[in-house]
Scaffold this motif. Structure first.
Motif, PDB file in Angstrom:
ATOM      1  N   GLU A 121       0.815  -1.215   0.000  1.00  0.00           N
ATOM      2  CA  GLU A 121       0.000   0.000   0.000  1.00  0.00           C
ATOM      3  C   GLU A 121       0.853   1.270   0.000  1.00  0.00           C
ATOM      4  OE1 GLU A 121      -4.196   1.175   1.782  1.00  0.00           O
ATOM      5  OE2 GLU A 121      -2.717   0.819   3.359  1.00  0.00           O
ATOM      6  N   GLU A 122       2.012   1.235   0.655  1.00  0.00           N
ATOM      7  CA  GLU A 122       2.846   2.446   0.692  1.00  0.00           C
ATOM      8  C   GLU A 122       3.298   2.874  -0.701  1.00  0.00           C
ATOM      9  OE1 GLU A 122       5.204  -1.127   2.207  1.00  0.00           O
ATOM     10  OE2 GLU A 122       3.363  -0.155   2.820  1.00  0.00           O
ATOM     11  N   LYS A 123       3.457   1.920  -1.628  1.00  0.00           N
ATOM     12  CA  LYS A 123       3.828   2.270  -3.014  1.00  0.00           C
ATOM     13  C   LYS A 123       2.685   3.005  -3.711  1.00  0.00           C
ATOM     14  CE  LYS A 123       7.914   0.338  -3.239  1.00  0.00           C
ATOM     15  NZ  LYS A 123       9.126   1.116  -3.391  1.00  0.00           N
ATOM     16  N   VAL A 124       1.462   2.577  -3.453  1.00  0.00           N
ATOM     17  CA  VAL A 124       0.302   3.254  -4.031  1.00  0.00           C
ATOM     18  C   VAL A 124       0.158   4.647  -3.416  1.00  0.00           C
ATOM     19  CG1 VAL A 124      -2.213   3.178  -4.313  1.00  0.00           C
ATOM     20  CG2 VAL A 124      -0.848   1.084  -4.572  1.00  0.00           C
ATOM     21  N   MET A 125       0.356   4.753  -2.111  1.00  0.00           N
ATOM     22  CA  MET A 125       0.260   6.055  -1.438  1.00  0.00           C
ATOM     23  C   MET A 125       1.319   7.020  -1.971  1.00  0.00           C
ATOM     24  SD  MET A 125      -2.404   5.679   0.401  1.00  0.00           S
ATOM     25  CE  MET A 125      -2.366   7.180   1.361  1.00  0.00           C
ATOM     26  N   GLU A 126       2.526   6.530  -2.212  1.00  0.00           N
ATOM     27  CA  GLU A 126       3.587   7.361  -2.799  1.00  0.00           C
ATOM     28  C   GLU A 126       3.170   7.877  -4.168  1.00  0.00           C
ATOM     29  OE1 GLU A 126       7.232   5.128  -3.075  1.00  0.00           O
ATOM     30  OE2 GLU A 126       7.283   4.772  -0.901  1.00  0.00           O
ATOM     31  N   ALA A 129       0.615  10.606  -3.899  1.00  0.00           N
ATOM     32  CA  ALA A 129       1.224  11.847  -3.410  1.00  0.00           C
ATOM     33  C   ALA A 129       2.013  12.558  -4.506  1.00  0.00           C
ATOM     34  CB  ALA A 129       2.129  11.554  -2.217  1.00  0.00           C
ATOM     35  N   GLN A 130       2.515  11.808  -5.473  1.00  0.00           N
ATOM     36  CA  GLN A 130       3.348  12.381  -6.535  1.00  0.00           C
ATOM     37  C   GLN A 130       2.583  12.717  -7.813  1.00  0.00           C
ATOM     38  OE1 GLN A 130       6.271   9.316  -7.057  1.00  0.00           O
ATOM     39  NE2 GLN A 130       7.264   9.722  -5.090  1.00  0.00           N
ATOM     40  N   LYS A 131       1.319  12.354  -7.892  1.00  0.00           N
ATOM     41  CA  LYS A 131       0.586  12.548  -9.140  1.00  0.00           C
ATOM     42  C   LYS A 131       0.545  14.032  -9.517  1.00  0.00           C
ATOM     43  CE  LYS A 131      -4.216  13.318  -7.994  1.00  0.00           C
ATOM     44  NZ  LYS A 131      -4.248  14.585  -8.696  1.00  0.00           N
ATOM     45  N   PRO A 132       0.644  14.333 -10.801  1.00  0.00           N
ATOM     46  CA  PRO A 132       0.523  15.733 -11.234  1.00  0.00           C
ATOM     47  C   PRO A 132      -0.844  16.314 -10.874  1.00  0.00           C
ATOM     48  CG  PRO A 132       1.437  14.369 -12.991  1.00  0.00           C
ATOM     49  CD  PRO A 132       0.973  13.443 -11.909  1.00  0.00           C
ATOM     50  N   GLU A 133      -0.891  17.597 -10.680  1.00  0.00           N
ATOM     51  CA  GLU A 133      -2.088  18.305 -10.227  1.00  0.00           C
ATOM     52  C   GLU A 133      -3.292  18.071 -11.141  1.00  0.00           C
ATOM     53  OE1 GLU A 133      -4.197  20.884  -7.633  1.00  0.00           O
ATOM     54  OE2 GLU A 133      -2.246  19.947  -7.404  1.00  0.00           O
ATOM     55  N   HIS A 134      -3.070  17.955 -12.443  1.00  0.00           N
ATOM     56  CA  HIS A 134      -4.182  17.866 -13.396  1.00  0.00           C
ATOM     57  C   HIS A 134      -4.687  16.444 -13.636  1.00  0.00           C
ATOM     58  CE1 HIS A 134      -1.037  16.629 -16.212  1.00  0.00           C
ATOM     59  NE2 HIS A 134      -2.016  16.134 -16.939  1.00  0.00           N
ATOM     60  N   VAL A 135      -4.110  15.433 -13.017  1.00  0.00           N
ATOM     61  CA  VAL A 135      -4.502  14.049 -13.287  1.00  0.00           C
ATOM     62  C   VAL A 135      -5.511  13.570 -12.243  1.00  0.00           C
ATOM     63  CG1 VAL A 135      -3.717  11.653 -13.505  1.00  0.00           C
ATOM     64  CG2 VAL A 135      -2.287  13.528 -14.373  1.00  0.00           C
ATOM     65  N   GLU A 136      -6.645  13.093 -12.724  1.00  0.00           N
ATOM     66  CA  GLU A 136      -7.665  12.472 -11.870  1.00  0.00           C
ATOM     67  C   GLU A 136      -7.348  10.985 -11.792  1.00  0.00           C
ATOM     68  OE1 GLU A 136     -11.790  13.156 -10.145  1.00  0.00           O
ATOM     69  OE2 GLU A 136     -10.396  14.570 -11.050  1.00  0.00           O
ATOM     70  N   VAL A 137      -7.358  10.419 -10.596  1.00  0.00           N
ATOM     71  CA  VAL A 137      -7.097   8.993 -10.404  1.00  0.00           C
ATOM     72  C   VAL A 137      -8.329   8.363  -9.772  1.00  0.00           C
ATOM     73  CG1 VAL A 137      -5.682   7.256  -9.227  1.00  0.00           C
ATOM     74  CG2 VAL A 137      -4.596   9.292 -10.212  1.00  0.00           C
TER      75      VAL A 137
END
Length: 177
Positions: A121-126, A129-137
């Protein structure tokens, strides 16, 4: 390319059907507005899912890739191939999210991959946290952890009230898969 001004994090979770369907509905809507959508399916390797053929009609604005074996994974009995597929899917998700080419990235069944301990889970959380501002996940799957729920901006839980399985009706082509 049309970019979202602010990309959020969404979760569709719960024990009832509809999580993937909701995410795919959002993908259809987004493509209709000119956004680019990339879908990564974790723990899915079968080729008879209707969305695989249907989404080809939305290319190149929408793409889908699978990372999983055709069979089932049992909790506590995952094979190394299952873990490897999930790790490859997560690395591909990182590439896609960070590329700047996609507005919306759907990580279908990634929450199940976490619950089955295929990826940490920590890899997903990282990554979140790093996703660009304009990307919806958008993440789907049963058993969303409190940490994931806290990180998300929108969480929808699919709650079973009634299900055809109770009547002995099995999964139907074009409806459940």
């Amino acid at each position: 390319m049309a970019n979202l001004e602010k990309g959020l994090i969404q979760i569709y979770t719960g024990n009832n059907k509809g999580k993937t369907t909701a995410a795919l509905g959002l993908a259809l809507r987004a493509v209709g507005h000119g956004y680019h959508v990339f879908i990564l399916q974790f723990m899915k390797g079968r080729q008879d899912y209707g969305e695989l053929q249907g989404l080809k009609r939305l290319e190149p604005e929408c793409r889908i890739e699978q990372y999983g074996s055709p069979g089932w994974v049992l909790k506590g009995q995952a094979k190394e191939t299952d873990r490897r597929e999930a790790r490859e899917g997560l690395e591909r998700a990182r590439e896609i999210i960070m590329s700047g080419e996609w507005d919306i990235v759907i990580l279908d069944e990634i929450i199940n991959a976490l619950w089955f301990e295929l990826i940490p889970e920590e890899k997903v959380m990282e990554l979140l946290a790093q996703k660009p501002e304009h990307v919806e996940v958008i993440m789907t799957g049963r058993n969303a952890s409190p940490q994931l729920i806290e990180e998300a901006h929108l969480v929808t839980e699919m709650v079973e009230i009634k299900h055809p399985y109770e009547l002995g009706i099995q999964a139907r082509k074009g409806i459940e898969y």
